[in-house]
Design an enzyme around this catalytic site. Structure first.
Site, PDB file in Angstrom:
ATOM      1  N   LYS A 249      28.293  23.343 -91.091  1.00  0.00           N
ATOM      2  CA  LYS A 249      26.807  22.764 -90.946  1.00  0.00           C
ATOM      3  C   LYS A 249      25.857  23.533 -91.024  1.00  0.00           C
ATOM      4  O   LYS A 249      25.940  24.532 -90.095  1.00  0.00           O
ATOM      5  CB  LYS A 249      27.097  22.049 -89.567  1.00  0.00           C
ATOM      6  CG  LYS A 249      25.486  21.338 -89.474  1.00  0.00           C
ATOM      7  CD  LYS A 249      25.632  20.557 -88.092  1.00  0.00           C
ATOM      8  CE  LYS A 249      24.040  20.081 -87.830  1.00  0.00           C
ATOM      9  NZ  LYS A 249      24.081  19.049 -86.662  1.00  0.00           N
TER      10      LYS A 249
ATOM     11  N   ARG B 209      15.352  13.941 -87.913  1.00  0.00           N
ATOM     12  CA  ARG B 209      14.675  14.228 -86.669  1.00  0.00           C
ATOM     13  C   ARG B 209      13.603  13.360 -86.267  1.00  0.00           C
ATOM     14  O   ARG B 209      13.350  13.150 -84.855  1.00  0.00           O
ATOM     15  CB  ARG B 209      14.112  15.674 -86.448  1.00  0.00           C
ATOM     16  CG  ARG B 209      15.412  16.695 -86.769  1.00  0.00           C
ATOM     17  CD  ARG B 209      15.194  18.096 -86.436  1.00  0.00           C
ATOM     18  NE  ARG B 209      16.121  19.024 -86.932  1.00  0.00           N
ATOM     19  CZ  ARG B 209      16.409  20.309 -87.056  1.00  0.00           C
ATOM     20  NH1 ARG B 209      15.309  20.759 -87.464  1.00  0.00           N
ATOM     21  NH2 ARG B 209      17.439  20.555 -87.489  1.00  0.00           N
TER      22      ARG B 209
ATOM     23  N   ARG C 271      17.743  25.911 -85.528  1.00  0.00           N
ATOM     24  CA  ARG C 271      18.931  26.093 -85.115  1.00  0.00           C
ATOM     25  C   ARG C 271      19.565  27.219 -85.765  1.00  0.00           C
ATOM     26  O   ARG C 271      20.867  27.032 -85.976  1.00  0.00           O
ATOM     27  CB  ARG C 271      19.528  24.729 -85.358  1.00  0.00           C
ATOM     28  CG  ARG C 271      18.943  23.491 -84.895  1.00  0.00           C
ATOM     29  CD  ARG C 271      19.958  22.358 -84.667  1.00  0.00           C
ATOM     30  NE  ARG C 271      19.325  21.109 -84.591  1.00  0.00           N
ATOM     31  CZ  ARG C 271      18.679  20.643 -83.527  1.00  0.00           C
ATOM     32  NH1 ARG C 271      18.354  21.540 -82.527  1.00  0.00           N
ATOM     33  NH2 ARG C 271      18.296  19.494 -83.639  1.00  0.00           N
TER      34      ARG C 271
ATOM     35  N   GLU D  53      35.046  29.075 -90.188  1.00  0.00           N
ATOM     36  CA  GLU D  53      34.805  27.828 -89.533  1.00  0.00           C
ATOM     37  C   GLU D  53      35.810  26.841 -89.433  1.00  0.00           C
ATOM     38  O   GLU D  53      36.078  26.066 -88.412  1.00  0.00           O
ATOM     39  CB  GLU D  53      33.271  27.451 -89.710  1.00  0.00           C
ATOM     40  CG  GLU D  53      32.173  28.299 -89.293  1.00  0.00           C
ATOM     41  CD  GLU D  53      31.581  28.081 -87.900  1.00  0.00           C
ATOM     42  OE1 GLU D  53      32.706  27.401 -87.115  1.00  0.00           O
ATOM     43  OE2 GLU D  53      30.905  28.801 -87.561  1.00  0.00           O
TER      44      GLU D  53
ATOM     45  N   LYS E 229      28.048  19.927 -94.503  1.00  0.00           N
ATOM     46  CA  LYS E 229      26.715  19.234 -94.436  1.00  0.00           C
ATOM     47  C   LYS E 229      25.802  20.256 -94.566  1.00  0.00           C
ATOM     48  O   LYS E 229      25.642  21.405 -93.775  1.00  0.00           O
ATOM     49  CB  LYS E 229      26.638  18.764 -92.973  1.00  0.00           C
ATOM     50  CG  LYS E 229      25.385  18.085 -92.540  1.00  0.00           C
ATOM     51  CD  LYS E 229      25.488  17.637 -91.078  1.00  0.00           C
ATOM     52  CE  LYS E 229      24.026  17.278 -90.730  1.00  0.00           C
ATOM     53  NZ  LYS E 229      24.177  17.047 -89.352  1.00  0.00           N
TER      54      LYS E 229
ATOM     55  N   SER F 292      19.823  13.083 -94.688  1.00  0.00           N
ATOM     56  CA  SER F 292      18.677  12.313 -94.574  1.00  0.00           C
ATOM     57  C   SER F 292      17.682  12.918 -95.644  1.00  0.00           C
ATOM     58  O   SER F 292      16.984  12.093 -96.229  1.00  0.00           O
ATOM     59  CB  SER F 292      17.996  12.531 -93.059  1.00  0.00           C
ATOM     60  OG  SER F 292      17.780  13.574 -92.469  1.00  0.00           O
TER      61      SER F 292
ATOM     62  N   TYR G 289      23.334   7.574 -96.086  1.00  0.00           N
ATOM     63  CA  TYR G 289      22.514   6.354 -95.721  1.00  0.00           C
ATOM     64  C   TYR G 289      22.569   5.297 -96.859  1.00  0.00           C
ATOM     65  O   TYR G 289      21.973   4.151 -96.741  1.00  0.00           O
ATOM     66  CB  TYR G 289      21.195   6.846 -95.449  1.00  0.00           C
ATOM     67  CG  TYR G 289      21.277   7.788 -94.383  1.00  0.00           C
ATOM     68  CD1 TYR G 289      21.136   7.490 -93.001  1.00  0.00           C
ATOM     69  CD2 TYR G 289      21.290   9.448 -94.544  1.00  0.00           C
ATOM     70  CE1 TYR G 289      21.086   8.464 -92.168  1.00  0.00           C
ATOM     71  CE2 TYR G 289      21.427  10.283 -93.735  1.00  0.00           C
ATOM     72  CZ  TYR G 289      21.458   9.561 -92.155  1.00  0.00           C
ATOM     73  OH  TYR G 289      21.519  10.556 -91.170  1.00  0.00           O
TER      74      TYR G 289
HETATM   75  C1  PBG Z   1      22.868  17.101 -84.746  1.00  0.00           C
HETATM   76  C2  PBG Z   1      22.821  16.265 -86.073  1.00  0.00           C
HETATM   77  C3  PBG Z   1      21.796  16.700 -86.885  1.00  0.00           C
HETATM   78  C4  PBG Z   1      22.135  15.754 -88.184  1.00  0.00           C
HETATM   79  C5  PBG Z   1      23.346  15.179 -87.819  1.00  0.00           C
HETATM   80  N1  PBG Z   1      23.764  15.502 -86.401  1.00  0.00           N
HETATM   81  C6  PBG Z   1      20.603  17.320 -86.693  1.00  0.00           C
HETATM   82  C7  PBG Z   1      20.590  18.821 -86.826  1.00  0.00           C
HETATM   83  O1  PBG Z   1      21.380  19.339 -86.916  1.00  0.00           O
HETATM   84  O2  PBG Z   1      19.258  19.010 -86.522  1.00  0.00           O
HETATM   85  C8  PBG Z   1      21.426  15.527 -89.363  1.00  0.00           C
HETATM   86  C9  PBG Z   1      21.895  14.343 -90.077  1.00  0.00           C
HETATM   87  C10 PBG Z   1      20.787  14.047 -91.322  1.00  0.00           C
HETATM   88  O3  PBG Z   1      19.808  14.760 -91.454  1.00  0.00           O
HETATM   89  O4  PBG Z   1      21.019  12.933 -91.752  1.00  0.00           O
HETATM   90  N2  PBG Z   1      22.905  15.957 -83.807  1.00  0.00           N
END
Ligand code: PBG
Length: 325
Positions: A196, A206, A219, A235, A250, A276, A315
């Site tokens: 990720k 968010r 992050r 990982e 991701k 997203s 989505y």
């Molecule tokens: C963290 C999480 C995130 C997403 C899924 N799980 C956000 C992040 O790491 O800030 C993002 C998914 C998306 O953008 O569709 N719980």
């Protein structure tokens, strides 16, 4: 003319093309991310994710019913709690919104559809980080693992088939597996968000879960650096060694090289999350009439499958389920 190779022969009709296509896409390989909000009477549309809402318990139920009818393989739930605190305790509260939603959904769908729960703290912490903070304000890895174990148990207790840790703490899969096995949940599977990345593509998410990282933070202290490719394998292997049943990359489209590496190196199912921002970019360009959104979405989902994804979180699941099955 060259006598031997004429690749165009097999492109002459749709039937021939379908016969020899190397990649397919079916609704059963799509996983729909869904948001459920606590204490709300009406679903609230998420402006940057057209077609998606923060659901109430009831509207969630109808949405999942529709997804099931469309043949979508799974759903993954994210919670939007009414209150947040330093440790994110809503994430493991048995009365917390995701736990309540999981129990209701399992009562509705049984085993007909796979019910997954995102396992993280960021929606529940007042500072918006994926773990608890130490005295210096840095995410404390090992203290966070104990809390993830609690969340896993609460989600398993509520009926999740699969828990999906997304916080990128070292050792999270092992801690969760140990907790689940110790409580008699050895049949609950783990989908690890292994690779990720600290991506700028999570913006609309968010908004969807009302998360703002304190002090304009980010992050990068725990999510992967987009410049790194080999590290993803490290990982993912660590997650498999700790008991991950499936691993995930991701975002998706910008990380197809990583997806392809993992597919080649590992035997477990490899999933991808079309996040997203990837969805929002397509929707925004479509709204302006600049692209054919549906065609672009199908092309990109096919590319994600071609690069090696066994299943895709997207989505577009509901919108495109009919077009791909
Ligand atoms: C963290 C999480 C995130 C997403 C899924 N799980 C956000 C992040 O790491 O800030 C993002 C998914 C998306 O953008 O569709 N719980």
């Amino acid at each position: 003319m060259f006598p031997a190779q004429r690749p165009r022969r097999l492109r002459a009709s749709a039937a021939l093309r379908d016969l020899v296509a190397e990649t397919d896409l079916s609704a059963s390989r799509l996983i729909a991310p869904l948001f459920v909000a606590e204490g709300r009477d009406e679903p609230r549309p998420i402006l940057s994710l057209p077609g998606h809402s923060q659901h109430t318990l009831d509207s969630l139920r109808y949405e999942v019913e529709a997804l099931g009818r469309a043949g979508v393989g799974a759903v993954i739930l994210f919670g939007v709690p009414e209150t947040k605190d330093e440790t994110g305790s809503g994430a493991w509260d048995p009365e917390g919104v995701v736990q309540v939603a999981l129990a209701r959904l399992r009562a509705d769908v049984g085993d007909d559809l796979v019910v997954m729960a995102d396992l993280c703290l960021d929606e529940y912490t007042s500072h918006g980080h994926c773990g608890v903070l130490d005295a210096r304000g840095v995410v404390d890895n090992d203290a966070t693992l104990e809390l993830y174990a609690r969340v896993a148990l609460a989600q398993a207790e509520a009926g999740a088939h699969v828990v999906a840790p997304s916080g990128m703490m070292d050792g999270q899969v092992g801690a969760i597996r140990t907790a689940l096995d110790g409580a008699g949940f050895s049949d609950v599977a783990i989908l690890a968000y292994s690779a990720k990345y600290a991506s700028a593509l999570y913006g609309p998410f968010r908004e969807a879960v009302a998360v703002e990282i304190a002090g304009g933070g980010d992050r990068r202290g725990y999510q992967q650096d987009p410049r790194n490719r080999r590290e993803a394998l490290l990982e993912a292997r660590a997650d498999v060694d700790q008991g991950a049943d499936m691993v995930m990359v991701k975002p998706a489209i910008a990380y197809l090289d990583v997806l392809s590496d993992l597919r080649g190196a590992l035997e477990v199912p490899v999933l991808a999350y079309q996040v997203s921002g990837e969805y929002a970019m397509i929707k925004a360009a479509e709204e302006r009439g600049w692209i054919d959104g549906r065609a672009v979405a199908l092309e990109l989902l096919t590319a994600i499958r071609r690069a090696g994804a066994d299943a895709i979180l997207t989505y577009f699941a509901r919108e495109l389920a009919g077009a791909v099955s």
